[in-house]
Motif scaffolding. Structure first.
Motif, short mmCIF file in Angstrom:
data_model
loop_
_atom_site.label_atom_id
_atom_site.label_comp_id
_atom_site.label_asym_id
_atom_site.label_seq_id
_atom_site.Cartn_x
_atom_site.Cartn_y
_atom_site.Cartn_z
N PHE A 217 0.77 -1.18 -0.05
CA PHE A 217 0.03 -0.12 0.03
C PHE A 217 0.95 1.29 0.04
CE2 PHE A 217 -2.89 -3.28 1.78
CZ PHE A 217 -4.05 -2.96 1.05
N SER B 102 -4.00 -4.10 6.58
CA SER B 102 -4.43 -2.81 6.54
C SER B 102 -5.75 -3.01 7.46
CB SER B 102 -4.61 -2.18 5.36
OG SER B 102 -5.81 -3.21 4.74
N ALA C 291 -1.30 0.63 6.98
CA ALA C 291 -1.21 -0.49 6.24
C ALA C 291 0.55 -0.75 6.04
CB ALA C 291 -1.63 -0.14 4.83
N GLY D 189 0.79 5.28 6.63
CA GLY D 189 -0.61 5.40 6.99
C GLY D 189 -1.16 6.95 6.91
#
Length: 956
Positions: free
Chosen positions: A99, A558, A643, A690
């Motif tokens: 991510f 996540s 994540a 994040g």
């Protein structure tokens, strides 16, 4: 000054002035206005007959789009010389990228556009002048637009403004604006069939486009439908992409292998082991013999034991897109028109990665405590060592690749719906004409992703622990990670291998009202204005699978994300004529614009813009603009939950694979707890990312200046029907850019400086390996870039052998500097490749087209200048072109595309076309820092990428 950069620039400008002309697709400011209806073009809100302004607008017509042989708006725009790195079908992203820190997810299967290398989220995408909904990737809340949600079949033309435009369009227009104009007035029907494939016999593309339109005295109706299917290309089918890094064999393969890698210390003898079962061992035994001269069923782990995951990757991801679009316009009166537009689009796409690895122990660096802190019981029936393997005492790492579970397959289904309606009109008041419009729009992008082939690390933890606990857990079956391929049974897989389902969506609701007219008249002409109000509401959410939320997912963890915000905006734009028919020139116009935006998340922001257009003579125009802009933090950037991205990072404290000493200071490494002789066991380090709800908007300053020259002697002359030159200098400065510091840069700076600013988010296990890496979003210091566009166009006179048109477009990047909030320099700069993205110093497209009667043909040349990259740990291999300096050169690359067509006079016309892209089968240069398939998928065509296609277009 970068002389290497400005020498080709000087040469190009010299060619401009001596012989060759400007690109036809640019709307040059010197063209004589015609008595057109008053229209609005990208770059101004004022409706006028003149279509030129203070900034260059590049227009791609439908015929020019068809000449590329491409079937995606994103692919077409990524070939512009001013485009940067952006996602496309060549990114096999889901299982490998993790991510990104902006909370947007990986955007698997999407196609984006990046202008000036400032990122796709800094480009505003409009459809008919109104914002399009952001993408939804099923792995986050996106901040960019997925151009695959807009069928190419409905496009009339694409207008590209490569300049800051926040004062006119609001947030996100820092790098520029892409305005997609849909087909509106169309009489009759059209059927377009296309088919193509690579000469290797794979990557087949086929599609059908349908269009039908009719009109009456007071109405027009257009309906369009599109179906496109793209088959995959496997990495294993191309020699360059068969290994993680070409030319290094298995050196950069994974240490999680089908047989397993076991790193531990025998608590009885104190001997440290780094071993793997011998091939064919199905029930290994352990006799405690140390060293590498072994006589049991194990041998010491070596490079030859590593696993080649690259052969499971895809070079081109498969997808299928279906879309329908309708547009109806009705003249309520002679001066008021009502319109309604609707679209539904569906994309089904797939990514594939190697069988998911299972890493256990602190050196596995997964960031998941269920794996990093595991205890594998001595009572586990498959544990051959006779003692517990305890992460807290004797276990360093176990890496096992369960090939029995098959590759990871990620299937996306993305549905986009769009509805818009509004009124447009004219009225007369105060002896002048007033244009107005009111518009309402709602759009949703909803995505679901299903993941096959991943593992539940919580269940695996139980299955490797005390058999009594496993027996007391319904469904649990003890897991064998010790016995080699084939020893993980179907029953074991049923316990540890779930089907993972994630979903996300983005919604945009919008209302706008605009008014445009002349205010009063000055000696040089009327003062025109446009003003308006816009309301937007953004809503987005991401819901990962419950096992992911619980922290049981072995892949990228996540948490859910959801959020919304709204904005109220007002703008004013003025066009003020300074003089006309003066000794100083034919005309000088001043443009002024300002926009005030009030966000529910951070408050108000005002952005101005100023421009000058000086028509010195009838054939020479000077123009310049200055704009301030901003980009509001997106939902993912504000509210995205923690994540993880699994990144290829080289620890400066580690001995190199070839035995080279660590790059980092021995004293600093020791201070960080890294023992002498430490060698990184797993180069894939999990980096936690994040959102940050304390983020401020990015702010920007954009400047452009240039000229357009259409010399009188090149118009309607014996040697030229039309001859143009356009040169533009651009500069963008972004302050407080929202992003995370480059992870490799952070790790290097931590080792070099021991500064808590960099080391605070990095933890290490007792073995010295990086075991935790926190790399959060922040408002970085700045991004500064500048360069030149040099565009030329030459239309030759009609002759007995037909008519030729030559276009040449060039972009030269002079500077690109990204600096962190504390002054840390990021690695991106012109002429450098950094992990799947590049900034070439020079990109160039040249196109020669020919028409004779019913025949037409074109030849397009695409050029990318050379790049350099850091070899990293690959410096020890001959594939690194400069092993002494530790850098690799990606040689300049040129592609040649050809197309030929013939139009039959049947019905309203049958056009048959055939083309060959990358005709000479040019391979991309090998990239050692790229994470997939050995090349930069955002910059180059795939290896062995010669592609042929045919198209039939029937109108009736």
């Amino acid at each position: 000054m970068n002389t290497l950069h400005y020498r080709p620039l000087a040469a190009a400008v010299a060619l401009c002035l001596l012989s060759v002309p400007t690109l036809a697709t640019a709307q040059d400011a010197s063209r004589t206005p015609t008595d057109l209806d008053r229209v609005e073009v990208t770059g101004t809100r004022i409706k006028r007959a003149e279509v030129e302004g203070q900034v260059p607008i590049q227009t791609l017509t439908r015929s020019e789009i068809e000449r590329t042989g491409l079937n995606s708006i994103g692919e077409v725009l990524q070939q512009l010389t001013g485009s940067g790195s952006a996602l496309n079908a060549k990114f096999n992203s889901s299982g490998n990228f993790g991510f990104p820190p902006d909370g947007s997810g990986v955007g698997a299967g999407s196609a984006q556009v990046d202008l000036r290398h400032l990122g796709a989220k800094r480009v505003l995408v409009l459809v008919d002048g109104i914002r399009w909904v952001n993408e939804s990737s099923a792995s986050g809340v996106g901040a960019a637009t997925d151009l695959n949600t807009i069928p190419l079949a409905i496009v009339e033309r694409i207008e590209v403004l490569e300049d800051g435009a926040s004062s006119l369009y609001g947030s996100d227009a820092i790098a520029g604006v892409v305005n997609i104009i849909t087909r509106r007035e169309f009489d009759g029907g059209q059927v377009t069939l296309n088919y193509g494939e690579y000469t290797k016999g794979d990557g087949t593309q086929k599609g059908v486009d349908l269009a039908w339109g009719t009109s009456g005295d007071r109405y027009t109706l257009f309906l369009g439908a599109s179906w496109t299917k793209q088959d995959d290309v496997k990495a294993s089918s191309r020699e360059q992409s068969r290994y993680p890094i070409p030319g290094t064999g298995l050196s950069f393969g994974s240490s999680a292998t089908p047989t397993g890698r076991f790193m531990f210390t025998d608590p009885n003898t104190g001997i440290a082991y780094n071993i793997t079962p011998n091939n064919g061992a199905t029930n290994p035994t352990f006799n405690g013999v140390g060293g590498c001269d072994r006589t049991d069923d194990y041998h010491c782990f070596t490079t030859a034991d590593r696993f080649n995951f690259a052969e499971y990757n895809l070079l081109l991801t498969p997808s299928e897109r279906k879309g329908i679009f309708g547009q109806f316009r009705f003249d309520i009166t002679d001066n008021v028109q009502w319109y309604i537009k609707a679209l539904a689009n569906r994309r089904e796409s797939t990514n594939q990665a190697g069988p998911e690895p299972l890493f256990f122990g602190p050196d596995g660096a997964t960031g998941n405590p269920l794996a990093d802190n595991i205890v594998i019981s001595a009572l586990n029936p498959y544990n051959p060592f006779g003692f517990d393997l305890d992460s807290g005492s004797n276990l360093s790492m176990i890496g096992r690749r369960p090939v029995e579970g098959g590759p990871r397959i990620f299937e996306q289904e993305v549905n986009t719906t769009y509805f818009a309606t509004g009124l447009t009109g004219l009225f007369q008041a105060a002896d002048r004409s007033w244009s107005w419009d009111v518009n309402g729009m709602y759009s949703k992008n909803k995505a679901e992703q299903t993941n096959f082939g991943s593992y539940n690390i919580y269940n695996a933890n139980i299955a490797l622990g005390d058999p009594a606990v496993c027996a007391a857990t319904p469904g649990c079956v003890p897991l064998n990670i010790f016995g080699g391929p084939g020893t993980i049974t179907r029953q074991m897989l049923d316990w540890i291998q779930p089907v993972v389902r994630d979903r996300s969506q983005n919604e945009l609701s919008l209302f706008t009202a605009n008014l445009s007219s002349d205010l009063f008249t000055l000696p040089a002409g009327p003062v025109s204005f446009a003003t308006g109000y816009e309301y937007r509401k953004y809503e987005g959410e991401y819901q990962p699978d419950p096992i992911t939320v619980a922290g049981h997912y072995n892949g990228v963890p996540s948490l859910p994300t959801s959020g919304s915000y709204d904005v109220n905006e007002m703008y004013l734009e003025l066009a003020v004529p300074i003089f006309a028919n003066s000794p100083l020139g034919d005309k000088l116009d001043l443009s002024l614009a300002g926009r005030y935006s009030d966000y529910s998340t951070f408050g108000g922001e005002f952005t101005p813009k100023y421009g000058l257009r000086w028509q010195v003579t009838n054939d020479f125009v000077l123009r310049t603009s200055y704009a301030e802009g901003f980009r509001a933090p997106s939902i993912g950037e504000l509210y995205g939950s923690a994540a993880r991205a699994d990144l290829q990072l080289f620890d400066p404290c580690s001995v190199g694979l070839g035995g080279t000493p660590p790059r980092g200071s021995a004293a600093n490494c020791a201070a960080l707890g890294v023992p002498a002789g430490f060698q990184q066991a797993n180069s894939q380090i999990s980096v936690t990312t994040g959102g940050n709800d304390q983020l401020d908007p990015e702010t920007s300053r954009s400047f452009s200046a240039g000229f357009v020259w259409s010399p009188w002697f090149g118009n309607n002359a014996s040697w030229s029907e039309r001859f143009d030159v356009e040169v533009t200098f651009y500069r963008h400065n972004i302050e407080g850019a929202i992003q995370a510091i480059n992870a490799q840069t952070q790790l290097d700076l931590c080792v070099d400086t021991l500064d808590p600013l960099y080391c605070g988010g990095i933890t290490r296990a007792s073995t010295g390996a990086v075991s935790g890496f926190n790399n959060r979003l922040t408002n970085l210091g700045s991004i500064k870039t500048d360069g030149w566009d040099v565009d030329l166009f030459w239309t030759f006179p009609q002759s007995d052998i037909g008519q030729f048109k030559l276009g040449w477009q060039n972009t030269f990047v002079g500077r690109y500097e990204a600096v962190g909030a504390a002054g840390q320099r990021q690695p991106q700069e012109p002429g450098v490749e950094v992990t799947d993205s590049s900034i070439p110093e020079w990109t160039s497209n040249a196109s020669l087209s020919w028409n004779l009667g019913n025949w037409n043909a074109s030849w397009t040349v695409r050029h990318i200048s050379k790049l350099t990259e850091e070899c990293g740990d690959a410096a020890a291999f001959p594939v690194c072109s400069d092993q002494v300096a530790g850098t690799n050169e990606l040689a300049a690359t040129t592609y040649n595309d050809f197309q030929v067509g013939y139009k039959f006079d049947w019905m309203k016309g049958l056009q048959l076309s055939a083309g060959l892209n990358n005709a000479f089968d040019k391979d991309p240069p090998i990239c050692l820092s790229c994470s997939l398939n050995g090349y930069d998928a955002s910059t180059y065509d795939i290896p062995r990428g010669r592609y042929w296609y045919v198209r039939a277009d029937l109108r009736f």
